[in-house]
Design a protein around this motif. Sequence first.
Motif, PDB file in Angstrom:
ATOM      1  N   ALA A 337      -2.069  10.923 -23.326  1.00 54.40           N
ATOM      2  CA  ALA A 337      -1.941   9.536 -23.763  1.00 54.40           C
ATOM      3  C   ALA A 337      -3.068   8.621 -23.300  1.00 54.40           C
ATOM      4  O   ALA A 337      -3.212   7.519 -23.828  1.00 54.40           O
ATOM      5  N   ASN A 338      -3.858   9.054 -22.338  1.00 52.96           N
ATOM      6  CA  ASN A 338      -4.919   8.151 -21.851  1.00 52.96           C
ATOM      7  C   ASN A 338      -6.327   8.708 -22.045  1.00 52.96           C
ATOM      8  O   ASN A 338      -7.307   8.002 -21.866  1.00 52.96           O
ATOM      9  N   ARG A 339      -6.414   9.971 -22.378  1.00 48.47           N
ATOM     10  CA  ARG A 339      -7.728  10.627 -22.424  1.00 48.47           C
ATOM     11  C   ARG A 339      -8.662   9.993 -23.446  1.00 48.47           C
ATOM     12  O   ARG A 339      -9.845   9.782 -23.166  1.00 48.47           O
ATOM     13  N   VAL A 340      -8.144   9.689 -24.605  1.00 47.37           N
ATOM     14  CA  VAL A 340      -8.984   9.080 -25.644  1.00 47.37           C
ATOM     15  C   VAL A 340      -9.476   7.713 -25.186  1.00 47.37           C
ATOM     16  O   VAL A 340     -10.664   7.385 -25.280  1.00 47.37           O
ATOM     17  N   GLY A 341      -8.556   6.884 -24.683  1.00 43.64           N
ATOM     18  CA  GLY A 341      -8.932   5.536 -24.259  1.00 43.64           C
ATOM     19  C   GLY A 341      -9.942   5.524 -23.136  1.00 43.64           C
ATOM     20  O   GLY A 341     -10.934   4.779 -23.180  1.00 43.64           O
ATOM     21  N   ILE A 342      -9.724   6.366 -22.127  1.00 40.45           N
ATOM     22  CA  ILE A 342     -10.646   6.417 -20.985  1.00 40.45           C
ATOM     23  C   ILE A 342     -11.995   6.978 -21.412  1.00 40.45           C
ATOM     24  O   ILE A 342     -13.049   6.445 -21.063  1.00 40.45           O
ATOM     25  N   SER A 343     -11.970   8.060 -22.180  1.00 37.04           N
ATOM     26  CA  SER A 343     -13.233   8.690 -22.610  1.00 37.04           C
ATOM     27  C   SER A 343     -14.080   7.714 -23.409  1.00 37.04           C
ATOM     28  O   SER A 343     -15.275   7.528 -23.136  1.00 37.04           O
ATOM     29  N   GLU A 344     -13.475   7.075 -24.399  1.00 39.60           N
ATOM     30  CA  GLU A 344     -14.243   6.198 -25.278  1.00 39.60           C
ATOM     31  C   GLU A 344     -14.697   4.928 -24.561  1.00 39.60           C
ATOM     32  O   GLU A 344     -15.772   4.404 -24.858  1.00 39.60           O
ATOM     33  N   ALA A 345     -13.894   4.460 -23.607  1.00 40.53           N
ATOM     34  CA  ALA A 345     -14.313   3.289 -22.826  1.00 40.53           C
ATOM     35  C   ALA A 345     -15.528   3.609 -21.968  1.00 40.53           C
ATOM     36  O   ALA A 345     -16.346   2.733 -21.681  1.00 40.53           O
ATOM     37  N   PHE A 346     -15.652   4.873 -21.570  1.00 43.72           N
ATOM     38  CA  PHE A 346     -16.808   5.307 -20.786  1.00 43.72           C
ATOM     39  C   PHE A 346     -17.913   5.862 -21.680  1.00 43.72           C
ATOM     40  O   PHE A 346     -18.886   6.448 -21.180  1.00 43.72           O
TER      41      PHE A 346
END
Length: 407
Positions: A337-346
């Motif tokens: 649930a968080n991998r996409v958000g964290i990856s793309e934010a970085f």
Amino acid sequence: MKVNMLTDTEATRAVVRLVRECLRFDVAVAWAGPNPAVEAMLEAHPKLGRVVIGTHMYQTDPKVLRRFIPHVGARCLPPDGRLFHPKVYLFKMAKGFAAVVGSHNLTGGAFGGRNIEVSVLLEGSADDEVFVDLTSFVKSSWAVAETIDEDDFLFPYETQYRINKAKRSALDKFHRLKKPRKGAKTSPMDVSWASFTAAVKKDGHHDFVGRLEILERASVLFKEHRSFSAMSQYERKAIAGTYGTKESQLDGLNWAWFGTMFGQGDFKNLVNESPELLSSALQNIPLEGDVSEAQFDAFVHDFDLAFQGKAHKGGVATASRLLAMKRPDFFVGLNNANRVGISEAFGTAPTTLNLGNYWERVVIPVQNSPWWLHSRPRDVLGGRIWDNRAALMDSIYYDPSIHQAAA
């Protein structure tokens, strides 16, 4: 006057030769470390006139300062006040003067071939204005410098040199941090402490206080037991997030709030039946203080060993879950649930993020974020958030509607 350019080893050969041939040498440099030029100067110590060595930024090796202690002409400048940054080597020759001036500090990097350096060799008569000015500069620098005293200077300097050594090493590596991908949420590197705490408290998917309690309970477990394998199976399942959906959980807390790993079969079996190799991997990560890249790499190596011969590898989801439970101030657990958000934010593609690049793509950007670098607040709740800040970052990027396969 003769002027010649010196690069790299040319300067080493020139300075060593001039030290051996001169009647007297004077030096004013920002930093010093072991190298052939130092050895030549110490061997020719009767010729040593005035030597001034700076220590700003704790770049000068205290071992070299100690070797200059017996020579009354050698002095140092403490690492405070205006930055002392010259590189002057002045030689009184049988006929005239010579000087090497430029970028070469009296260090192993400069005189050992590791650095890219350039200086000029000046040769002329004692009346040349440049030599008069250089002599005056060395004299004035030496006049305000202090004796290299073992107790008064070297002891406090050496103590602080050791403390700052790791910080200097961190500057040797350039990390190519990236802007958020198009459409991503704000980069964590643009989030202030005030904004971070507000976002964490406003967690719309979990109970904020309950998440803090989970991380704090995990910290107690690691401190109470000598290792992960020494915990009970029930406790290990809490740390690993491998409880079943209908299974009662430790202390009534919802340990799946930092990612459920129940579906990771080989990982779940290791946690339940043979946790020793996972435990060995976690032993590489200290309970307190800084966590280095070398310690993380050792964890990755041992974590991968635990899955040798297994049908499925551990991957970044299970590894980061364990890391976040042990050191929530340094690591964030990645899950569906968080991998996409964290990856793309970085600024990285979620499909390319793995355990091998987790340090470079997640940990380093986190450590360069204003909220992570903020000093620990004095209020109780602020301190609790700060102690668990990296793991809590997932509150900002958590989106249960996104299903990204764990790797």
